[in-house]
Design a protein around this motif. Structure first.
Motif, PDB file in Angstrom:
ATOM      1  N   TYR A   1       0.831  -1.201   0.000  1.00 56.43           N
ATOM      2  CA  TYR A   1       0.000   0.000   0.000  1.00 56.43           C
ATOM      3  C   TYR A   1       0.865   1.250   0.000  1.00 56.43           C
TER       4      TYR A   1
ATOM      5  N   SER B   1       2.491   1.736  -3.296  1.00 61.72           N
ATOM      6  CA  SER B   1       1.534   2.073  -4.360  1.00 61.72           C
ATOM      7  C   SER B   1       1.190   3.553  -4.363  1.00 61.72           C
ATOM      8  N   GLU B   2       1.324   4.204  -3.201  1.00 65.44           N
ATOM      9  CA  GLU B   2       1.024   5.628  -3.108  1.00 65.44           C
ATOM     10  C   GLU B   2       2.132   6.495  -3.696  1.00 65.44           C
TER      11      GLU B   2
ATOM     12  N   TYR C   1       0.880  -3.062 -12.786  1.00 60.36           N
ATOM     13  CA  TYR C   1       0.520  -3.732 -11.541  1.00 60.36           C
ATOM     14  C   TYR C   1       0.298  -5.219 -11.789  1.00 60.36           C
TER      15      TYR C   1
ATOM     16  N   ARG D   1      -6.474   0.044 -12.535  1.00 58.07           N
ATOM     17  CA  ARG D   1      -5.491   0.851 -11.802  1.00 58.07           C
ATOM     18  C   ARG D   1      -6.182   1.654 -10.686  1.00 58.07           C
TER      19      ARG D   1
ATOM     20  N   HIS E   1      -5.841   1.347  -6.091  1.00 52.32           N
ATOM     21  CA  HIS E   1      -5.740   2.379  -5.060  1.00 52.32           C
ATOM     22  C   HIS E   1      -6.973   2.388  -4.164  1.00 52.32           C
TER      23      HIS E   1
ATOM     24  N   ARG F   1      -6.807   1.678  -0.153  1.00 53.12           N
ATOM     25  CA  ARG F   1      -7.246   2.731   0.768  1.00 53.12           C
ATOM     26  C   ARG F   1      -8.449   2.291   1.590  1.00 53.12           C
TER      27      ARG F   1
END
Length: 200
Positions: free
Chosen positions: A17, A20-21, A36, A107, A111, A115
């Motif tokens: 996570y 990924s940010e 990804y 994609r 996220h 989140r």
């Protein structure tokens, strides 16, 4: 055109996570895309003999502290969800199906799912929560939840995970840059240098 950064992730991995940010902005600075690729830590652990971090004596308690500190350091919102870890097979299959039908939405889903779990503490292993996340990204949850029960999607994910392990992916996040492997979100500075000035 330069090859994409291959980003292997598990939706149950806090470090995936966190990475990924940051990885898309990093890639953009060097005119790269991010590809990804889902993997399942449980499968890799069976091969490597590793265990989920929370189950490792001494290291497990430290890791929880490190998740939170690393998120603060990166200025990324984070909560340690309960339960943790969870099965991410359903979410991974949903990503695979979305990737086959709408890569841009897939994609966005990456996220949104991360989140949902690591910011809002929503259990994405629960089908109703997963349906909500799919709805939030503009996908038809009924269509996707039906699709991920089909043998072809199940086999697609299994093949992707088996291929990842065969390639040497033992954890998450795991990145390949022009064939060079990097494990862990804390390797992003090395990835950036590699992209900026080549192998070192």
């Amino acid at each position: 055109m330069a090859t994409p950064i291959e980003f292997y992730f598990d939706f149950s991995s806090p470090y995936s996570y966190l990475a990924s940010e940051a990885v898309e902005a990093l890639a953009a600075r060097h005119a790269r895309e991010v590809e990804y690729k889902p993997m399942l830590l449980g499968v890799a652990f069976k091969v490597s003999g590793m265990r989920p971090l929370p189950e490792v004596p001494l290291k497990g308690e430290y890791s929880k502290r490190d998740f939170e500190r690393s998120a603060r350091f990166a200025a990324v919102p984070f909560v340690l969800p309960e339960p943790f870890p969870i099965s991410t097979v359903g979410a991974a299959r949903a990503f695979v199906w979305l990737g086959d039908t709408d890569r841009a939405r897939a994609r966005v889903f990456v996220h949104a799912a991360f989140r949902a779990y690591f910011v809002a503490g929503r259990n994405i292993a629960d089908a109703s929560v997963l349906a909500d996340v799919l709805r939030e990204v503009g996908a038809d949850p009924n269509q996707v939840l039906a699709a991920i029960q089909q043998p072809d999607i199940k086999e697609r994910l299994k093949s992707l995970v088996d291929a990842a392990v065969a390639r040497g992916v033992f954890g998450a996040p795991f990145l390949f840059v022009d064939g060079e492997p990097f494990w862990g979100h804390d390797r992003l500075p090395q990835v950036e240098r590699w992209l900026a000035s080549g192998p070192f």
